[in-house]
Design a protein around this motif. Sequence first.
Motif, PDB file in Angstrom:
ATOM      1  N   VAL A  43       0.866  -1.180   0.000  1.00 54.84           N
ATOM      2  CA  VAL A  43       0.000   0.000   0.000  1.00 54.84           C
ATOM      3  C   VAL A  43       0.899   1.224   0.000  1.00 54.84           C
ATOM      4  O   VAL A  43       1.749   1.376   0.870  1.00 54.84           O
ATOM      5  CB  VAL A  43      -0.929   0.007   1.230  1.00 54.84           C
ATOM      6  CG1 VAL A  43      -1.804   1.237   1.231  1.00 54.84           C
ATOM      7  CG2 VAL A  43      -1.769  -1.256   1.269  1.00 54.84           C
ATOM      8  N   SER A  44       0.713   2.136  -0.973  1.00 50.41           N
ATOM      9  CA  SER A  44       1.657   3.250  -1.116  1.00 50.41           C
ATOM     10  C   SER A  44       1.168   4.577  -0.543  1.00 50.41           C
ATOM     11  O   SER A  44       1.960   5.470  -0.348  1.00 50.41           O
ATOM     12  CB  SER A  44       2.010   3.457  -2.581  1.00 50.41           C
ATOM     13  OG  SER A  44       0.911   4.010  -3.272  1.00 50.41           O
ATOM     14  N   TYR A  45      -0.112   4.733  -0.318  1.00 48.50           N
ATOM     15  CA  TYR A  45      -0.659   5.984   0.212  1.00 48.50           C
ATOM     16  C   TYR A  45      -0.332   7.182  -0.675  1.00 48.50           C
ATOM     17  O   TYR A  45      -0.183   8.301  -0.201  1.00 48.50           O
ATOM     18  CB  TYR A  45      -0.184   6.242   1.647  1.00 48.50           C
ATOM     19  CG  TYR A  45      -0.527   5.116   2.582  1.00 48.50           C
ATOM     20  CD1 TYR A  45      -1.833   4.916   3.014  1.00 48.50           C
ATOM     21  CD2 TYR A  45       0.448   4.230   3.017  1.00 48.50           C
ATOM     22  CE1 TYR A  45      -2.163   3.865   3.863  1.00 48.50           C
ATOM     23  CE2 TYR A  45       0.122   3.180   3.863  1.00 48.50           C
ATOM     24  CZ  TYR A  45      -1.183   3.002   4.274  1.00 48.50           C
ATOM     25  OH  TYR A  45      -1.501   1.963   5.105  1.00 48.50           O
ATOM     26  N   GLY A  46      -0.151   6.950  -1.979  1.00 45.28           N
ATOM     27  CA  GLY A  46       0.086   8.040  -2.918  1.00 45.28           C
ATOM     28  C   GLY A  46       1.493   8.601  -2.924  1.00 45.28           C
ATOM     29  O   GLY A  46       1.738   9.639  -3.510  1.00 45.28           O
ATOM     30  N   LEU A  47       2.431   7.933  -2.289  1.00 47.22           N
ATOM     31  CA  LEU A  47       3.812   8.408  -2.247  1.00 47.22           C
ATOM     32  C   LEU A  47       4.541   8.055  -3.537  1.00 47.22           C
ATOM     33  O   LEU A  47       4.187   7.101  -4.225  1.00 47.22           O
ATOM     34  CB  LEU A  47       4.558   7.763  -1.074  1.00 47.22           C
ATOM     35  CG  LEU A  47       3.995   8.013   0.314  1.00 47.22           C
ATOM     36  CD1 LEU A  47       4.713   7.135   1.333  1.00 47.22           C
ATOM     37  CD2 LEU A  47       4.126   9.479   0.676  1.00 47.22           C
ATOM     38  N   GLU A  48       5.584   8.817  -3.847  1.00 46.16           N
ATOM     39  CA  GLU A  48       6.491   8.469  -4.944  1.00 46.16           C
ATOM     40  C   GLU A  48       7.459   7.447  -4.370  1.00 46.16           C
ATOM     41  O   GLU A  48       8.268   7.765  -3.498  1.00 46.16           O
ATOM     42  CB  GLU A  48       7.256   9.702  -5.430  1.00 46.16           C
ATOM     43  CG  GLU A  48       6.434  10.644  -6.241  1.00 46.16           C
ATOM     44  CD  GLU A  48       6.060  10.050  -7.593  1.00 46.16           C
ATOM     45  OE1 GLU A  48       6.857   9.287  -8.180  1.00 46.16           O
ATOM     46  OE2 GLU A  48       4.948  10.355  -8.061  1.00 46.16           O
ATOM     47  N   GLU A  49       7.343   6.204  -4.840  1.00 51.68           N
ATOM     48  CA  GLU A  49       8.143   5.124  -4.280  1.00 51.68           C
ATOM     49  C   GLU A  49       8.824   4.324  -5.375  1.00 51.68           C
ATOM     50  O   GLU A  49       8.280   4.169  -6.468  1.00 51.68           O
ATOM     51  CB  GLU A  49       7.263   4.171  -3.484  1.00 51.68           C
ATOM     52  CG  GLU A  49       6.578   4.826  -2.317  1.00 51.68           C
ATOM     53  CD  GLU A  49       5.616   3.897  -1.618  1.00 51.68           C
ATOM     54  OE1 GLU A  49       5.940   3.467  -0.508  1.00 51.68           O
ATOM     55  OE2 GLU A  49       4.561   3.594  -2.214  1.00 51.68           O
ATOM     56  N   TRP A  61      14.826  -3.466  -1.288  1.00 52.92           N
ATOM     57  CA  TRP A  61      14.884  -2.143  -0.666  1.00 52.92           C
ATOM     58  C   TRP A  61      13.718  -1.286  -1.146  1.00 52.92           C
ATOM     59  O   TRP A  61      13.234  -1.440  -2.264  1.00 52.92           O
ATOM     60  CB  TRP A  61      16.196  -1.444  -1.035  1.00 52.92           C
ATOM     61  CG  TRP A  61      17.390  -2.085  -0.412  1.00 52.92           C
ATOM     62  CD1 TRP A  61      18.142  -3.097  -0.925  1.00 52.92           C
ATOM     63  CD2 TRP A  61      17.958  -1.764   0.852  1.00 52.92           C
ATOM     64  NE1 TRP A  61      19.149  -3.420  -0.062  1.00 52.92           N
ATOM     65  CE2 TRP A  61      19.060  -2.616   1.042  1.00 52.92           C
ATOM     66  CE3 TRP A  61      17.653  -0.838   1.839  1.00 52.92           C
ATOM     67  CZ2 TRP A  61      19.856  -2.567   2.178  1.00 52.92           C
ATOM     68  CZ3 TRP A  61      18.451  -0.791   2.979  1.00 52.92           C
ATOM     69  CH2 TRP A  61      19.530  -1.653   3.134  1.00 52.92           C
ATOM     70  N   HIS A  62      13.327  -0.346  -0.306  1.00 51.86           N
ATOM     71  CA  HIS A  62      12.215   0.566  -0.585  1.00 51.86           C
ATOM     72  C   HIS A  62      12.696   1.997  -0.389  1.00 51.86           C
ATOM     73  O   HIS A  62      13.281   2.328   0.644  1.00 51.86           O
ATOM     74  CB  HIS A  62      11.066   0.252   0.388  1.00 51.86           C
ATOM     75  CG  HIS A  62       9.974   1.251   0.388  1.00 51.86           C
ATOM     76  ND1 HIS A  62       9.589   1.915   1.539  1.00 51.86           N
ATOM     77  CD2 HIS A  62       9.175   1.708  -0.598  1.00 51.86           C
ATOM     78  CE1 HIS A  62       8.592   2.730   1.252  1.00 51.86           C
ATOM     79  NE2 HIS A  62       8.330   2.621  -0.047  1.00 51.86           N
ATOM     80  N   HIS A  63      12.435   2.841  -1.380  1.00 53.02           N
ATOM     81  CA  HIS A  63      12.747   4.274  -1.294  1.00 53.02           C
ATOM     82  C   HIS A  63      11.456   5.043  -1.507  1.00 53.02           C
ATOM     83  O   HIS A  63      10.831   4.957  -2.560  1.00 53.02           O
ATOM     84  CB  HIS A  63      13.768   4.664  -2.369  1.00 53.02           C
ATOM     85  CG  HIS A  63      13.987   6.138  -2.459  1.00 53.02           C
ATOM     86  ND1 HIS A  63      14.108   6.790  -3.658  1.00 53.02           N
ATOM     87  CD2 HIS A  63      14.098   7.100  -1.509  1.00 53.02           C
ATOM     88  CE1 HIS A  63      14.292   8.083  -3.440  1.00 53.02           C
ATOM     89  NE2 HIS A  63      14.284   8.287  -2.146  1.00 53.02           N
ATOM     90  N   ALA A  64      11.033   5.758  -0.484  1.00 51.32           N
ATOM     91  CA  ALA A  64       9.892   6.666  -0.594  1.00 51.32           C
ATOM     92  C   ALA A  64      10.444   8.078  -0.541  1.00 51.32           C
ATOM     93  O   ALA A  64      11.131   8.455   0.412  1.00 51.32           O
ATOM     94  CB  ALA A  64       8.892   6.437   0.541  1.00 51.32           C
ATOM     95  N   GLN A  65      10.174   8.856  -1.584  1.00 56.23           N
ATOM     96  CA  GLN A  65      10.696  10.212  -1.667  1.00 56.23           C
ATOM     97  C   GLN A  65      10.032  11.130  -0.650  1.00 56.23           C
ATOM     98  O   GLN A  65       8.858  10.970  -0.324  1.00 56.23           O
ATOM     99  CB  GLN A  65      10.493  10.770  -3.064  1.00 56.23           C
ATOM    100  CG  GLN A  65      11.269  10.020  -4.109  1.00 56.23           C
ATOM    101  CD  GLN A  65      10.971  10.519  -5.511  1.00 56.23           C
ATOM    102  OE1 GLN A  65       9.987  11.197  -5.756  1.00 56.23           O
ATOM    103  NE2 GLN A  65      11.830  10.171  -6.448  1.00 56.23           N
ATOM    104  N   ALA A  66      10.803  12.090  -0.193  1.00 55.45           N
ATOM    105  CA  ALA A  66      10.292  13.080   0.753  1.00 55.45           C
ATOM    106  C   ALA A  66       9.269  13.978   0.072  1.00 55.45           C
ATOM    107  O   ALA A  66       9.439  14.367  -1.079  1.00 55.45           O
ATOM    108  CB  ALA A  66      11.443  13.927   1.289  1.00 55.45           C
ATOM    109  N   GLU A  67       8.202  14.249   0.779  1.00 53.34           N
ATOM    110  CA  GLU A  67       7.187  15.198   0.325  1.00 53.34           C
ATOM    111  C   GLU A  67       6.542  15.755   1.588  1.00 53.34           C
ATOM    112  O   GLU A  67       5.827  15.044   2.290  1.00 53.34           O
ATOM    113  CB  GLU A  67       6.142  14.506  -0.553  1.00 53.34           C
ATOM    114  CG  GLU A  67       5.158  15.486  -1.137  1.00 53.34           C
ATOM    115  CD  GLU A  67       4.200  14.826  -2.108  1.00 53.34           C
ATOM    116  OE1 GLU A  67       3.008  15.145  -2.025  1.00 53.34           O
ATOM    117  OE2 GLU A  67       4.635  14.009  -2.923  1.00 53.34           O
TER     118      GLU A  67
END
Length: 77
Positions: A43-49, A61-67
Amino acid sequence: MSCAACEIHEEGPFGSPREDLELEAALDGHAVLRPVEPPEGWVSYGLEEQFYRCAECQQAWHHAQAEAPYKGIWERC
């Protein structure tokens, strides 16, 4: 598990936007971290991942960009 090839940044939330940008630059064309599809049911919750797998040790590995206000994160998955 420890793999010097894929442990390119400390795990956890980014301390600053600069850390996120530095990780993005390091991931661009990385020699062993290959982009992969998100894990099934993620589930991403609308993040840029983005998701990566190490070609040497197979760690994901998982990278979720800062916003703002979210700090972003680099973590094993």
